[in-house]
Enzyme design. Structure first.
Site, short mmCIF file in Angstrom:
data_model
loop_
_atom_site.label_atom_id
_atom_site.label_comp_id
_atom_site.label_asym_id
_atom_site.label_seq_id
_atom_site.Cartn_x
_atom_site.Cartn_y
_atom_site.Cartn_z
N ASP A 263 6.30 32.31 65.39
CA ASP A 263 6.61 32.77 66.75
C ASP A 263 7.11 34.22 66.62
O ASP A 263 7.34 34.72 65.51
CB ASP A 263 7.62 31.87 67.44
CG ASP A 263 7.58 32.06 68.97
OD1 ASP A 263 6.96 33.05 69.45
OD2 ASP A 263 8.15 31.23 69.70
C1 NOJ Z 1 7.72 33.83 72.18
C2 NOJ Z 1 7.49 32.46 72.74
O1 NOJ Z 1 8.42 31.56 72.19
C3 NOJ Z 1 6.09 31.94 72.51
O2 NOJ Z 1 5.94 30.73 73.21
C4 NOJ Z 1 5.08 32.95 72.94
O3 NOJ Z 1 3.78 32.43 72.77
C5 NOJ Z 1 5.29 34.21 72.12
N1 NOJ Z 1 6.62 34.73 72.38
C6 NOJ Z 1 4.26 35.28 72.42
O4 NOJ Z 1 4.48 35.84 73.65
#
Ligand code: NOJ
Length: 735
Positions: A263
């Protein structure tokens, strides 16, 4: 490209190039073609990292994507195309209900169609991968990201995970209408302590195995191309550095061969999490633990080369990860067509086309849950009534949910517009009544502070009161702001904001015929709303057709059919609350004089509205509920049959739910678990039969010795309209 060509390509690539494929650069760092801008440099990315990168995210619009792709491929030594990824959570521009609302349809096939529609619009606009679905099991309404999950049940989530992935990816991800799915967040991100986002997760291994992991597993079985790690710890080890779950479970046990991405900045956060001292250590831990791609930090980009050269990290690992990324590009067909067919298409022909709007409407109608309908105040009569529609959502275009970055206000039908299409023979009035947000608590969304139009509070209230006094029925349109939920949207007070509570109180003093429709990203504490309303509808964030769907349901143009995918707590002190709790040694008997039971002194144990609950405008009678036999064996299944009859005056859809309780086990068993559900639509007087097969496989769990299997003994099979149903039959499992 054939496999041997891919292998040859990998062999030809320099170490820097291979590491580059493992790096994702945020889209905001790329301006006007592929030029690295200020923030990228500040984060530590170099120009070389940029042109070696394997992927980017959040670049939207085909012209922009093409410009960047051309520039990248011209600079990349082997002309390897870049992957374009994005968070398309509930629709590209044809925005449909948020995932939690989709869960309330109990209709995974519909969610699959929505995903296919989203894939069509996304891929026509040049995207290759969507960071969806989020299949994290959620039990705590304080956590803002419950809006992105399909709810509190393991089986329901697994069914949706499969359907949505198949919807996105279609028959072949190389096809023009498909995008690759990225299931997230592996694992157990949905259980942060206290519902506070990014917080520690503390779960027993059995809870993790039996309740939290199956939905990710279902996604892998459905062929998800990508998996994203989570921010939390599992067993005190951050997920993005957790070799056991990523290598042993995900890859070895489940056979996942696709790309595992961290993530956002989660590899870097191994440092702030106190696991690694600096970037090189973090990169070593993450790559050894199995993370192929570093989302949006230069940790891999700046460390891996040195780590390979000094022998800390094996080049084979880099090759493996790089190959998985090249294979994904190859399966998407990007080596032959780096635009994934988007240059031959006119995205405007698909985006917001008639069929897409119709599907958004159907989904919104199916996802809205009628929680309460006293004295059958709903549906509203189409003639002869004066109805006042009051509240900040009476004429509001923000019905999309926080993740819908491409939604345009002009696309959205407000409740007012929906009402005006239907209620031509009613006298209808509209009033905002109050501001949506409490001025005292500034709200910060993804793009900074949420500003609300400055209004005269007294004037708004007066206008609403005047209209409410005159009306036969008042429909209150209330709720959270979209930015109250989603990432970093945790709340400790899950009531609607204060100005709206005050408004409802004032209106209730002058008119008692109140229907409340709520717009929200989580189950709310609605005790006050419930007390003052004869009917309550949970509309969630229903998307661009939301206003029309609400209007059609209120006037009975169509009947509500949603059932809660997540319990509505009695109050916030009760969360986490979920229907599949465990039996305790001191089960609550209902007798409050006995102090020493598992209960609260000041609130009920039961949620206000349980999982699976949902009303419609008719009533269903269950008769002839029978089992085809009373014994399940390893080779004999039994069938539960139930006759369902519509005994009201309107057509309606019932969601028949099957729950099973294992009476005794080597470990404590949940009081019941959802094992099946079926929707059946019946006309007045019509009867139909619903059947569920019960087999040994569905009775398995992680036993005392950690093996996963069923145990012989007695079980109850419950069947009914929600998770509180008492209608049950007994059966036995024998060896
Ligand atoms: C952080 C988020 O937790 C995740 O769900 C998301 O896909 C990513 N950022 C990318 O934006």
């Amino acid at each position: 490209m054939k496999r041997d060509e891919l292998q040859k390509l990998l062999k030809d690539m320099s170490l820097e190039e291979k590491i580059g494929q493992l790096v994702q650069i945020p889209g905001f760092m790329i301006e006007k073609g592929a030029v690295l801008t200020g923030p990228a440099m500040e984060m530590g990315f170099t120009e070389e990292d940029l042109f070696n990168a394997g992927a980017t995210l959040s670049v939207f619009g085909f012209d922009r994507i093409k410009e960047i792709q051309d520039d990248f491929m011209a600079h990349q030594p082997h002309h390897i195309p870049l992957l374009f990824m994005g968070d398309i959570i509930n629709g590209y521009r044809s925005v449909f209900p948020i995932p939690l609302a989709q869960g309330c349809t109990f209709d995974p096939a519909l969610a699959g169609q929505l995903a296919a529609m989203s894939a069509k619009e996304s891929s026509a606009s040049g995207l290759h991968v969507t960071f969806s679905p989020m299949v994290d099991l959620v039990r705590d309404a304080r956590w803002g990201r419950v809006m992105e999950s399909t709810g509190e049940d393991t089986y329901l989530n697994s069914c949706f995970a499969k359907a949505v992935i198949e919807g996105y990816q279609g028959k072949d991800v190389a096809d023009a209408d498909s995008v690759a799915a990225c299931v997230k967040h592996f694992a157990a991100y949905g259980a942060p302590e206290g519902g506070r986002d990014y917080n520690t997760v503390e779960l027993s291994e059995r809870t993790l195995l039996d309740d939290y992991l199956p939905s990710y597993h279902a996604a892998v079985d459905a062929g998800t191309e990508m998996v994203m790690t989570s921010f939390n710890t599992i067993n005190r080890i951050p997920a993005s550095g957790n070799a056991f779950y990523m290598k042993d479970v995900l890859r070895k046990q489940w056979g996942f061969n696709g790309v595992l991405i961290s993530d956002w900045a989660a590899i870097n956060e191994l440092i702030t999490n106190g696991i690694c001292r600096e970037k090189e250590e973090a990169a070593t831990l993450a790559i050894n633990a199995g993370v192929d791609m570093d989302m949006c930090t230069p940790v891999y980009a700046s460390s891996l080369k040195k780590l390979v050269e000094d022998g800390t990290v094996s080049e084979d690992l880099i090759d493996e990860s790089c190959m998985r990324i090249l294979e994904l590009k190859n399966r998407l067909g990007l080596f032959e067509d780096p635009y994934h067919h988007a240059d031959n298409r006119n995205a405007d022909e698909v985006i917001l086309c008639r069929e897409h709007r119709e599907l958004c409407l159907k989904a919104a109608e199916e996802s809205i849950v009628l929680l309460k309908n006293r004295k059958e105040i709903l549906p509203l009569a189409k003639e002869g009534l004066e109805i006042a529609f009051i509240g900040p959502y009476a004429d509001n275009k923000r019905l999309h949910g926080v993740w819908s970055m491409l939604a345009e206000e002009e696309d959205t039908v407000t409740v007012r517009q929906g009402i005006e299409e239907i209620a031509q023979n009613n006298t209808v009035t509209f009033a905002k009544g109050c501001r949506l947000l409490d001025k005292k608590y500034p709200l910060y969304g993804f793009r900074g502070r949420v500003e609300e139009e400055d209004v005269d509070d007294e004037e708004l209230l007066l206008d609403a009161m005047t209209k409410a006094k005159r009306a036969d029925v008042v429909v209150m349109l209330l709720g959270e702001h979209p930015c109250h939920s989603g990432e970093a949207g945790s709340r400790a007070d899950i009531r609607i904001p204060k100005p709206q509570r005050r408004l409802l109180k004032a209106i209730a003093k002058v008119n008692s015929n109140i229907v409340t429709v709520l717009f929200h990203g989580r189950p709310l504490d609605i005790r006050g709303v419930d007390r003052r309303s004869k009917a309550v509808m949970a509309a969630w964030f229903p998307g661009i057709e939301g206003g029309r769907a609400v209007a059609r349901l209120l006037y009975g143009e169509t009947a509500p059919s949603g059932h809660l995918a997540m319990s509505f707590p009695y109050c916030v002190g009760q969360v986490p609350v979920h229907y599949d709790s465990f039996t305790t040694g001191r089960q609550y008997t209902g007798n409050d004089e006995n102090r020493f039971q598992s209960k609260y002194l000041d609130i009920p144990n039961k949620p206000l509205y349980p999982f699976g609950h949902g009303l419609t405008y008719t009533t269903f009678d269950y008769t002839d509920v029978e089992l085809s036999g009373d014994t399940v064996t390893p080779t004999t299944d039994i069938t539960l049959n139930a006759k369902i009859k519509n005994i009201g005056n309107r057509a309606g859809t019932e969601t028949v739910q099957l729950y099973i309780r294992d009476l005794y086990g080597s470990v404590v068993r949940p009081v019941r678990k959802l094992k099946g559900f079926k929707r059946i639509t019946l006309n007045p007087g019509e009867e139909g039969t619903v059947s569920f097969v019960i087999n040994r496989e569905m009775l398995r769990f992680t036993r005392a010795d950690m093996t996963f299997d069923a145990e012989p003994g007695d079980f109850y099979a419950y069947v009914g309209t929600n998770s509180a149903t008492e209608r049950h039959l007994k059966f036995t499992l024998t060896e």
